[in-house]
Enzyme design. Structure first.
Site, PDB file in Angstrom:
ATOM      1  N   ASP A  67      38.888  33.352  48.159  1.00  0.00           N
ATOM      2  CA  ASP A  67      38.205  32.109  47.805  1.00  0.00           C
ATOM      3  C   ASP A  67      37.478  32.263  46.472  1.00  0.00           C
ATOM      4  OD1 ASP A  67      36.397  33.938  49.035  1.00  0.00           O
ATOM      5  OD2 ASP A  67      34.955  32.315  49.379  1.00  0.00           O
ATOM      6  N   HIS A 101      31.842  33.773  38.285  1.00  0.00           N
ATOM      7  CA  HIS A 101      31.263  32.450  38.542  1.00  0.00           C
ATOM      8  C   HIS A 101      30.963  31.668  37.262  1.00  0.00           C
ATOM      9  CE1 HIS A 101      29.546  33.887  42.720  1.00  0.00           C
ATOM     10  NE2 HIS A 101      30.821  34.229  42.512  1.00  0.00           N
ATOM     11  N   ASP A 124      36.589  36.899  39.669  1.00  0.00           N
ATOM     12  CA  ASP A 124      36.086  36.990  41.042  1.00  0.00           C
ATOM     13  C   ASP A 124      36.948  36.174  41.988  1.00  0.00           C
ATOM     14  OD1 ASP A 124      34.427  37.679  43.133  1.00  0.00           O
ATOM     15  OD2 ASP A 124      32.806  36.339  42.552  1.00  0.00           O
ATOM     16  N   HIS A 137      38.762  39.158  48.646  1.00  0.00           N
ATOM     17  CA  HIS A 137      38.602  37.774  49.127  1.00  0.00           C
ATOM     18  C   HIS A 137      39.413  36.822  48.260  1.00  0.00           C
ATOM     19  CE1 HIS A 137      35.724  36.350  46.013  1.00  0.00           C
ATOM     20  NE2 HIS A 137      35.173  37.555  46.096  1.00  0.00           N
ATOM     21  N   GLU A 169      34.246  34.243  51.415  1.00  0.00           N
ATOM     22  CA  GLU A 169      33.300  35.285  51.010  1.00  0.00           C
ATOM     23  C   GLU A 169      32.135  34.708  50.219  1.00  0.00           C
ATOM     24  OE1 GLU A 169      31.511  38.351  48.372  1.00  0.00           O
ATOM     25  OE2 GLU A 169      32.575  36.517  47.797  1.00  0.00           O
ATOM     26  N   GLU A 170      32.377  33.588  49.517  1.00  0.00           N
ATOM     27  CA  GLU A 170      31.376  33.052  48.605  1.00  0.00           C
ATOM     28  C   GLU A 170      30.349  32.151  49.290  1.00  0.00           C
ATOM     29  OE1 GLU A 170      31.102  34.156  45.759  1.00  0.00           O
ATOM     30  OE2 GLU A 170      33.036  34.674  44.878  1.00  0.00           O
ATOM     31  N   GLU A 192      36.391  43.942  44.242  1.00  0.00           N
ATOM     32  CA  GLU A 192      35.397  43.194  43.474  1.00  0.00           C
ATOM     33  C   GLU A 192      35.428  43.647  42.015  1.00  0.00           C
ATOM     34  OE1 GLU A 192      33.397  40.735  44.043  1.00  0.00           O
ATOM     35  OE2 GLU A 192      33.340  40.528  46.228  1.00  0.00           O
TER      36      GLU A 192
END
Length: 369
Positions: A77, A342, A109, A75, A139-140, A168
């Site tokens: 984003d 994150h 991430d 992903h 995705e988030e 991931e």
């Protein structure tokens, strides 16, 4: 037409330089157009790839007539930026880890994984299996916006394969499957009254105490699924109740998240939750199926042997579950420590980025005869 803020990616950059360039293009969920434009442009000059754009997701695939097809996805984003863009390269002699680190939002991430994939997509002109590369948006955020799910619904012919690798963060080791997740709201009800005459009401907040007690007493199980140990979790993640400072509350709600091992379905997990909180009002808010490890597939076994590390379980939910639901066994494999995803000080070892690329390149380049 490209976004006015379009920034080209250097086709000669290595995977670490690409990671940094990708991180320096902000792409918080819902705002991925610029980075998608850059990815599409980076791939367009590769004659061995068929490139397809759907919204802000980009697909590139080889059509070599191989017997097997591998899907490799990531992903594009990130979660919101918090003064951690642009990226910084931290030398080994000043980093907390004592090794060279790349710092910034998305390094873990998962733009490190995306950068590795982009480098290999351009370089691997004659891979041992046909490859479908997928880079997707959203995705988030909520599941209905997930770019991989949207792509699979709109173009199912693009999301097919014998094995899938999701980039991931996994410390550049293989993490199989993922836990499932269910979120519920448990409510208690009472009767409002003036707090000076509390005996005339029923306090819904007091009534929630047995629910909190059950949560506090819960002992998470470790469940072995196909040789991997998945640790479960049951936790309150929110609580609300109360009307005013002088009113006995008539309603209270605890928001609970259950992370369950992939040996059971979400329906089974929900049935267990209703039984565990028997006697209380339970509302299901959200559910995501887990995914079994999928390590028994032939390509998965080959990949594990090529990487040369012992597979571990993935505790958090990832899109390997979407691949599993499509009948494609999938694993997580990407650079970065998942515990730093994150975080405001998100950072990845540059050596891990290079090791991830080395492992994938060696496996996808080998000749099975």
């Amino acid at each position: 037409m490209a976004d006015p803020a379009f920034t080209a990616l250097d086709p000669l950059a290595d995977s670490v330089e690409l990671t940094r360039a990708l991180c320096d293009i902000p792409s918080v969920s819902g705002d991925e157009r610029t980075v998608a434009d850059a990815i599409e442009e980076f791939l367009r000059g590769s004659a061995h790839l068929e490139v397809v754009r759907h919204g802000n997701s980009v697909v590139a695939r080889t059509r070599l007539g191989r017997e097997r097809r591998v899907v490799i996805a990531g992903h594009i984003d990130t979660v919101p930026i918090n003064d951690n863009v642009p990226s910084r390269l931290i030398p080994a002699d000043v980093s907390d880890e004592g090794i060279e680190m790349l710092w910034g939002r998305g390094t873990v991430d998962m733009k490190g994984g995306v950068a590795v994939q982009l480098r290999l997509a351009r370089d691997l002109v004659d891979p041992s299996a046909d490859i479908t590369w997928i880079w997707y948006d959203n995705e988030e955020v909520s599941a209905e916006l997930n770019g991989l799910g949207v792509l699979a619904a709109a173009h199912p012919e693009l999301v097919v394969g014998d094995f899938a690798i999701l980039g991931e963060p996994s410390n550049s080791t293989i993490e199989g499957g993922c836990n499932g997740s269910v979120r519920i709201e448990v409510r208690t009800f009472g009767r409002r009254a003036h707090s000076a005459r509390a005996w005339m009401g029923e306090n819904a907040i007091h009534a929630i105490a047995p629910v909190l007690q059950r949560l506090a007493e819960f002992e998470p199980a470790t469940v072995t699924v196909e040789g991997l140990d998945y640790r479960e979790g049951l936790n309150a993640v929110g609580i609300s109740g109360g009307v005013a400072g002088n009113v006995i509350p008539d309603e209270c709600m605890v928001h609970i998240n259950y992370r369950f091992a992939p040996n059971r379905s979400s329906e089974q997990a929900i049935a267990w939750l209703r039984e565990y909180f028997d006697g209380f009002d339970v509302t299901v808010v959200d559910r995501s199926e887990g995914a079994r490890p999928g390590l028994d597939a032939a390509l998965a076994r080959e990949f594990v042997a090529a990487v040369g590390t012992e597979p571990a379980p993935k505790y958090g939910w990832t899109d390997v579950a979407r691949f599993s639901a499509l009948g494609i066994p999938a694993v997580n494999f990407g650079p970065g420590d998942p515990s730093l995803a994150h975080a405001d000080d998100e950072r990845v070892s540059t050596a891990q980025i290079r090791e991830c690329e080395r492992s994938l390149r060696a496996w996808l380049s080998h000749d099975d005869g």
